[in-house]
Design an enzyme around this catalytic site. Structure first.
Site, mmCIF file in Angstrom:
data_model
loop_
_atom_site.group_PDB
_atom_site.id
_atom_site.type_symbol
_atom_site.label_atom_id
_atom_site.label_comp_id
_atom_site.label_asym_id
_atom_site.label_seq_id
_atom_site.Cartn_x
_atom_site.Cartn_y
_atom_site.Cartn_z
ATOM 1 N N GLY A 1 0.790 -1.223 0.000
ATOM 2 C CA GLY A 1 0.000 0.000 0.000
ATOM 3 C C GLY A 1 0.822 1.272 0.000
ATOM 4 O O GLY A 1 1.865 1.384 -0.651
ATOM 5 N N SER A 2 0.362 2.259 0.763
ATOM 6 C CA SER A 2 0.841 3.643 0.658
ATOM 7 C C SER A 2 2.289 3.864 1.060
ATOM 8 O O SER A 2 2.840 4.945 0.815
ATOM 9 C CB SER A 2 -0.056 4.563 1.496
ATOM 10 N N VAL A 3 2.944 2.879 1.679
ATOM 11 C CA VAL A 3 4.370 3.033 1.966
ATOM 12 C C VAL A 3 5.177 3.087 0.675
ATOM 13 O O VAL A 3 6.369 3.440 0.692
ATOM 14 C CB VAL A 3 4.890 1.892 2.875
#
Length: 573
Positions: A289-291
């Protein structure tokens, strides 16, 4: 009458003389007999002990009956190296032990022998012992790695055909703490997993006739214990099925801590289960995801494709074919570059990803080593799952960490050049005397920009629960939906991750925390996202490890620090 008395006196005198002469002979011969028996005893003792290995003297074997039953450690047996943490604390060592075996063809009264051995080794059933003793084979292992007390008890039985062989037993004094790093060995001292397996493949053990040396690792027992405790606590609190944590030196790639939960006790191989044996930090491949967003931003800044004051339309969701890209907490407005990062906007990041392009992503992933297995010195390593064929959908979703999967080890290594000035080093567990060689992935100017953005996320964005006062933490959260049994993204099962560094004005350490399928708790107000699960755990780890590693708190209002980390001249709200 007088004649009879005289005769008796004469006889008595003769008898006394004979007795005196006999006493003299006895006293003359007795020392010779004693010396003869003493010589025989000394010679017997020498013959019985001359072939006993010196290393077995520590077991007091000279006091044990039937000493000829002991067989010394074969010269070909390998003595594994001691393994230490970076501060010289012992992590793994080998002890010389005795193992019991039988030559059944030399045994007599085998039924009775089985009864006797069972009495001193009750964990071995009589039926098991009879099976061994009545075997047609010439050699049978009875029990490996006896304690000195057990060895003494068996040897005292004096049973013909039973022997001991000196072997080594691997000891892990910290139990499960390093199980997914150091690994374990089998009963024959062969490496089964972790560093132990790699050491075997590199022939990094020595024979008994060589100098015993050791391996210094980059690990720190103190930090490993902190990471283990905080992950365990958060995993229990949120009922997660698994967790992983890594602490890495951002300046050289040295791994200070690596924890995967659940873990196992390497001193007792029977405790291992498939779940506890799996290393989530290096073998687990996840959509994270957003990492991934900082990687997208760094790729764009490196090519001068965006600026701090660039703006992106996040007023409505993006539609790509049958897919719809939306924000978890939509702002429904145009966002500046820092705002896209701070609010973790999927829409804004997808538009940045479109600018980077397919070739741009493939190039940066290749430079970060995502197409290769990690170089870390353990056996359990997985390759990333990155699509070969990219379309527009993959381009958009990859920009915010969906549609491709990597290991946590790949991810934290990928953050290294983002925060340290642009240089990627190979992650390592082996402490080297010389400085490692790295390769430049990003320019220093790109890294300087990214440190400001990551600090913003922790100070004002989705990762505020990792914000530890005085330590200038920066980082990014990521909450990704897992694939369910039907091959669809689950709305209830997630992987939550935080990757951060500190202090962001001069990053020294990277910290990653990951939780697989956490559940909401009463303290998280119904949320099980990275901001509520992974970020707090990382914050606690940082607050505990910083003083130990002599990272002193700083005044965040210091003008020099503000100049280094504040973003100015851009709208951020």
């Amino acid at each position: 009458m007088a004649r009879a008395v005289k005769l008796n006196i004469s006889l008595e005198g003769a008898l006394n003389k004979a007795v005196e002469k006999s006493k003299f002979r006895v006293f003359l011969i007795l020392p010779i007999i004693i010396l003869t028996f003493l010589a025989i005893a000394i010679k017997t003792t020498i013959l019985c002990t001359q072939n006993i290995s010196e290393r077995l003297l520590s077991d007091n074997v000279s006091q044990v009956p039937n000493i000829l039953h002991q067989v010394s450690l074969a010269p070909s047996k390998a003595i594994r190296k001691n393994i230490y943490d970076r501060n010289g604390i012992l992590i793994a060592s080998s002890l010389v032990t005795s193992s019991l075996f039988a030559h059944p063809n030399e045994m007599i009264e085998k039924d009775y022998a089985a009864e006797l051995v069972h009495k001193v080794l009750p964990e071995l059933s009589v039926a098991y012992l009879k099976e061994k003793f009545f075997s047609e084979k010439k050699f049978q292992w009875i029990k490996r790695n006896l304690t000195p007390k057990q060895k003494y008890a068996v040897n005292s039985l004096g049973i013909p055909g039973l022997y001991f062989e000196a072997e080594t037993k691997r000891i892990y004094p910290h139990k499960e703490l390093f199980s997914h790093v150091i690994g374990s060995v089998g009963v024959d001292s062969q490496g089964l997993s972790g560093m132990e397996k790699v050491i075997d493949s590199l022939n990094k053990h020595v024979t008994d006739n060589e100098v015993r040396d050791y391996i210094n690792t980059t690990m720190d027992v103190r930090i490993q214990n902190i990471v283990h405790e905080e992950l365990s606590s958060q995993m229990e609190k949120h009922k997660a099925v698994a967790a992983a944590g890594i602490v890495m030196d951002a300046t050289n790639g040295e791994i200070i801590s690596l924890v995967s939960l659940p873990d196992y006790e390497p001193n007792f191989l029977k405790s291992i289960t498939p779940e506890s044996f799996f290393n989530h930090a290096t073998l687990g491949v996840y959509e994270l995801g957003s990492v991934f967003k900082p990687i997208t931003f760094a790729a764009a800044f490196e090519k001068n494709l965006i600026k701090m004051n660039s703006k992106f339309d996040a007023t409505q969701a993006l539609k790509i074919g049958r897919f719809r890209i939306s924000d978890f907490h939509p702002e429904n407005r145009w966002l500046t570059t820092p705002e896209v990062m701070m609010h973790s906007s999927n829409i804004g990041t997808a538009k940045i990803g479109e600018i980077v392009g397919i070739n741009g992503f493939k190039d940066i992933y290749r430079k970060l080593g995502f197409y290769e297995r990690s170089g870390i010195e353990i056996q359990e390593k997985a390759s990333s799952n990155i699509p070969n064929n990219w379309g527009q959908t993959t381009l958009f979703t990859a920009s915010y960490g969906h549609g491709l999967a990597i290991t946590p080890m790949h991810l934290i290594a990928g953050y290294m050049p983002i925060v340290n000035g642009g240089v990627l080093y190979k992650p390592t567990l082996i402490k080297e005397e010389k400085d490692p060689e790295g390769k430049e992935v990003f320019s220093k100017s790109t890294s300087d920009i990214m440190r400001k953005l990551l600090r913003l996320v922790v100070a004002r964005g989705t990762a505020t629960k990792a914000n530890i006062s005085g330590f200038l933490v920066g980082g990014k959260t990521g909450t990704a939906e897992k694939i369910d049994e039907n091959g669809r993204y689950s709305k209830t099962s997630k992987v939550t991750t935080f990757v951060g560094a500190f202090p962001m004005n001069k990053p020294k350490y990277l910290v990653l925390t990951l939780f697989d399928d956490p559940k909401p708790s009463k303290d998280s107000y119904g949320y099980a996202t990275a901001g509520w699960v992974a970020a707090p755990a990382a914050g606690k780890i940082i607050s505990r490890m910083a003083p130990i590693l002599k990272i002193m708190p700083q005044d965040e209002n210091d003008e020099k620090i503000k100049a280094e980390l504040e973003i100015t001249g851009v709208d951020i709200r």
